[in-house]
Scaffold this motif. Structure first.
Motif, PDB file in Angstrom:
ATOM      1  N   HIS A  11       0.817  -1.208   0.000  1.00  0.00           N
ATOM      2  CA  HIS A  11       0.000   0.000   0.000  1.00  0.00           C
ATOM      3  C   HIS A  11       0.855   1.265   0.000  1.00  0.00           C
ATOM      4  O   HIS A  11       2.010   1.254   0.435  1.00  0.00           O
ATOM      5  CB  HIS A  11      -0.905   0.036   1.231  1.00  0.00           C
ATOM      6  CG  HIS A  11      -2.096  -0.858   1.125  1.00  0.00           C
ATOM      7  ND1 HIS A  11      -3.210  -0.527   0.389  1.00  0.00           N
ATOM      8  CD2 HIS A  11      -2.347  -2.084   1.655  1.00  0.00           C
ATOM      9  CE1 HIS A  11      -4.108  -1.502   0.476  1.00  0.00           C
ATOM     10  NE2 HIS A  11      -3.603  -2.462   1.230  1.00  0.00           N
ATOM     11  N   GLY A  13       0.882   4.923   1.762  1.00  0.00           N
ATOM     12  CA  GLY A  13       0.271   5.621   2.897  1.00  0.00           C
ATOM     13  C   GLY A  13      -0.108   7.049   2.560  1.00  0.00           C
ATOM     14  O   GLY A  13      -1.171   7.526   2.962  1.00  0.00           O
ATOM     15  N   ALA A  25      -2.402   3.067   6.782  1.00  0.00           N
ATOM     16  CA  ALA A  25      -0.994   2.772   6.506  1.00  0.00           C
ATOM     17  C   ALA A  25      -0.093   3.895   7.015  1.00  0.00           C
ATOM     18  O   ALA A  25      -0.518   5.025   7.216  1.00  0.00           O
ATOM     19  CB  ALA A  25      -0.776   2.566   5.008  1.00  0.00           C
ATOM     20  N   HIS A 215       1.435  -2.397   5.273  1.00  0.00           N
ATOM     21  CA  HIS A 215       0.919  -1.093   5.673  1.00  0.00           C
ATOM     22  C   HIS A 215       2.028  -0.226   6.268  1.00  0.00           C
ATOM     23  O   HIS A 215       1.757   0.852   6.803  1.00  0.00           O
ATOM     24  CB  HIS A 215      -0.204  -1.248   6.700  1.00  0.00           C
ATOM     25  CG  HIS A 215      -1.511  -1.700   6.101  1.00  0.00           C
ATOM     26  ND1 HIS A 215      -1.615  -2.779   5.265  1.00  0.00           N
ATOM     27  CD2 HIS A 215      -2.773  -1.196   6.230  1.00  0.00           C
ATOM     28  CE1 HIS A 215      -2.883  -2.934   4.909  1.00  0.00           C
ATOM     29  NE2 HIS A 215      -3.597  -1.984   5.472  1.00  0.00           N
TER      30      HIS A 215
END
Length: 387
Positions: A11, A13, A25, A215
């Motif tokens: 991912h 953030g 995240a 994350h």
């Protein structure tokens, strides 16, 4: 052909300008930081960044290509140093047919195709700038659009409670939700492995993926796979998932399912694991988070599949090993380079030049799948307890 390590679920953030993308995240998970971490620190050859539908992320990638810091490959993907970025997105489906929510991954071969996909998505999402958004469209329609753009479609963490294909407890077959012929692979998730998933007959048709769902930067590469490819590119990845021309997954490296956050059924209120009661003996609650192990027993046909699978190695990330904190990990990387090198290549006697014999023993046991662990559940990870 050569072997390459791939983690296809990472991912973002926040964007380069500081706008949030994946709310839960770390803010340090910028596109640029992910690429540097994967290439220089983790030793991951292929990364699937699954928030590339966000317009600012696309703009940042275009600028990196224009300045020469990245290079778009003719065979798909974007090269940064020793790492190839595969452009992806994670979406949440919840239509009248699917009874979701169900998370899925879609990957595109090029910036042009991801831009087209982002434009299509923007009319069907509440906020195109955020990650894992609910798409207001039928699941099969989404599949067809992904395929029309030359993309890959992969159900995500398929057994995880709450937001996955089987985890909701409602769906018993993927054919209730998707067109099975338009699925390229399935992602197992942190609380299951090949042996567990192979009990479900309809999954025999699909390649299994093991990805981190990172994350934060340290979580990149906590699960990954080793691929046999001509080169690290989108086209070669596509062939490997279909096992074409000798391309294939050589091994899946994943957490021992006991370490996953949802392996065991636990009380939703206090986290205690029940002993078969309908009511928690600790707090009296009757609400439980059903564990992946229990859900698989409900779905299982009771026989192991006949498909020949690559080995699934219960890899324990360095951050899970007792005694390895951030400073110790930095010392190891200063001496031996990337985490993949430490986990897979460095002999035990060389490790002992940097860490204690006990920690070196733990690393050796981790690479051989010999660590003892206590199971996790209800959103809490399991723990390594010894060798």
């Amino acid at each position: 052909m050569n072997s390459y390590f791939a983690d296809l679920h990472i991912h973002i953030g926040q964007t380069t300008s500081g706008k949030p993308v994946k709310i839960t995240a770390s803010r340090s998970l910028t596109l640029e930081n992910i690429l540097v971490e994967a290439s220089e620190h983790k030793g991951i050859d292929i990364v699937g960044i699954i928030d590339c539908h966000v317009p600012e992320v696309l703009l940042t990638l275009k600028k990196l290509v224009e300045t020469g810091e990245c290079m778009e490959l003719e065979t798909g993907g974007i090269r940064f140093l020793d790492t190839t970025l595969i452009l992806g997105t994670e979406l949440e489906i919840y239509d009248e047919a699917c009874k979701g929510p169900i998370h899925v991954l879609a990957f595109m071969p090029s910036l042009e195709k991801m831009e087209e996909f982002s434009t299509w998505l923007s009319k069907r999402l509440t906020n195109i700038n955020l990650s894992s958004q609910r798409i207001y469209e039928k699941g099969i329609t989404l599949q067809k659009v992904v395929k029309s753009l030359g993309g890959l479609f992969i159900p995500a963490h398929i057994f995880t409670p709450h937001k996955s294909l089987y985890g909701s407890g409602v769906v018993k077959s993927l054919e209730e939700v998707f067109d099975g012929s338009l699925i390229d692979a399935v992602e197992l998730g942190l609380s299951s492995d090949t042996m567990m998933a192979d009990q479900i007959d309809e999954l025999q048709h699909y390649t299994f993926l093991t990805n981190s769902d990172a994350h934060s930067l340290p979580k990149i590469g906590r699960e990954y796979q080793k691929l046999l490819l001509e080169e690290p590119s989108f086209l070669e990845l596509k062939k490997a998932l279909a096992e074409e021309g000798g391309r294939r997954i050589q091994a899946n490296y994943g957490l021992n399912p006991y370490l996953g956050k949802y392996y065991e059924t636990t009380c939703e209120k206090c986290g205690l694991k029940p002993n078969g009661q309908q009511e928690c003996e600790n707090c009296g609650s009757t609400r439980f988070v059903k564990g992946v192990s229990k859900r698989l027993k409900e779905l299982s046909e009771g026989i192991k599949g006949s498909r020949v699978r690559p080995p699934y190695i219960h890899q324990v990330p360095l951050q899970f090993i007792p005694g390895i904190g951030p400073r110790t990990l930095d010392k190891l990387k200063d001496m031996f380079g990337t985490e993949m090198n430490i986990l897979h290549e460095v002999p035990k006697h060389e490790l002992q030049k940097v860490v204690t014999e006990k920690i070196a023993d733990y690393i050796a046991a981790a690479r051989e799948g010999r660590l003892q662990v206590n199971s996790g559940g209800g959103g809490t990870y399991g723990k390594v307890t010894g060798i």
